[in-house]
Design an enzyme around this catalytic site. Sequence first.
Site: not given
Ligand SMILES: NC(=O)C1=CN([C@@H]2O[C@H](COP(=O)(O)OP(=O)(O)OC[C@H]3O[C@@H](n4cnc5c(N)ncnc54)[C@H](OP(=O)(O)O)[C@@H]3O)[C@@H](O)[C@H]2O)C=CC1
Ligand SMILES: C[C@H]1O[C@H](OP(=O)(O)OP(=O)(O)OC[C@H]2O[C@@H](n3cnc4c(=O)[nH]c(N)nc43)[C@H](O)[C@@H]2O)[C@@H](O)[C@@H](O)C1=O
Length: 323
Positions: A8, A11, A43, A107, A109-111, A138, A142, A165, A181, A189, A204
Amino acid sequence: MKRIFIAGHRGMVGQTILRKLEARRAAGEAIEILTRDRAALDLTDQAAVRRFMQDEAPDAVILAAAKVGGIHANNTYPAEFIYENLMIECNIIHQAFAAGVQQLLFLGSSCIYPREVAQPMRETALLTGTLEPTNEPYAIAKIAGIKLCESYNRQHGTDYRSVMPTNLYGPGDNFHPDNSHVLPALIRRFHEAAQDESPAVTLWGTGTPRREFLHVDDMAEASLFVMDLPRDIYDANTSPMLSHINVGTGVDISIMELARLIAAEVGFGGAIGTDPAKPDGTMRKLLDVSRLSNMGWASRVSLREGIRQTYKWFLENQRDLRN
Ligand SMILES: NC(=O)C1=CN([C@@H]2O[C@H](COP(=O)(O)OP(=O)(O)OC[C@H]3O[C@@H](n4cnc5c(N)ncnc54)[C@H](OP(=O)(O)O)[C@@H]3O)[C@@H](O)[C@H]2O)C=CC1
Ligand SMILES: C[C@H]1O[C@H](OP(=O)(O)OP(=O)(O)OC[C@H]2O[C@@H](n3cnc4c(=O)[nH]c(N)nc43)[C@H](O)[C@@H]2O)[C@@H](O)[C@@H](O)C1=O
């Protein structure tokens, strides 16, 4: 020479870990970094992951690849979220073990924690209650990742660690209007509303849920910190069947407060409304980070500074956003 595979690496988190490891290598640390993009190695493809692990046999693996998205994406594509994440975790963790990889960082997630649980959420809250329905698939994947790591450690003596995280953000984030997110969604927006001189922006949900936001630089630092911990220290601070470590700031804010911070940063002066017909998700998600802070790690980037930096990155990269 220690050979580290980052799954990854394109990402948001993976590319930040890659940058930090490259800096260490440039500074003389004896590491080799292995990466493969999705076109070269899907993957979810068990045979391809097996071949890769057997051929390369890395010393360590950082599992930062996942199917990732915000509340709407999780709620709309649950099959993709559970299937792809389970497959990625099973393939990487099992094939790493089969190839003799001793060290792995997963890695999560807090969910993973129950929807209604004492705040801040301690690692011990895992599997003590019902999950939030919008992201249950999801979260189940995790939780399976944590249990895979623990099971291989218990049965085979591997050193597979897990970090959980909180909500992450920063340069390289996904700014998709629907699937991202909240923090990147609102940057986009509010920016578009300021440009179009719109009178109002709608959030939202009710704006009352509370979230904890960690900058991706801090997350990458924490990941490497946990990976570098001597095994006796990691083991002394965890237990075989409760081995994951929370990563966050220990501070949360409401979505409405977050929206006001972002509006001020992008120069939007209009009204901020809410849409209670859209889901709020979990009402509060704040991690207890004492396990990690007791081991000597703390976050550094303030939310205000992080939003400023992320907005700057958004402005500079608008044309090349991945969505
Ligand atoms: N972002 C957040 O708020 C949070 C993230 N996490 C966790 O942290 C980690 C990193 O997240 P983040 O960097 O934000 O996510 P991103 O979506 O930015 O990155 C995920 C990466 O995984 C790669 N990937 C997904 N599926 C495949 C596959 N089938 N084969 C090869 N590569 C793949 C994607 O590739 P490609 O570039 O080709 O799409 C991408 O590069 C994850 O485990 C996520 O669950 C946990 C809590 C919060
Ligand atoms: C990292 C975490 O991310 C997800 O959970 P989440 O914490 O709910 O994440 P979110 O960032 O999407 O929303 C946070 C809050 O914000 C509000 N909200 C307002 N306006 C917008 C809006 O425009 N977009 C989004 N996405 N949310 C919005 C929304 O309604 C919610 O109340 C899970 O996938 C979970 O699996 C996970 O791990």
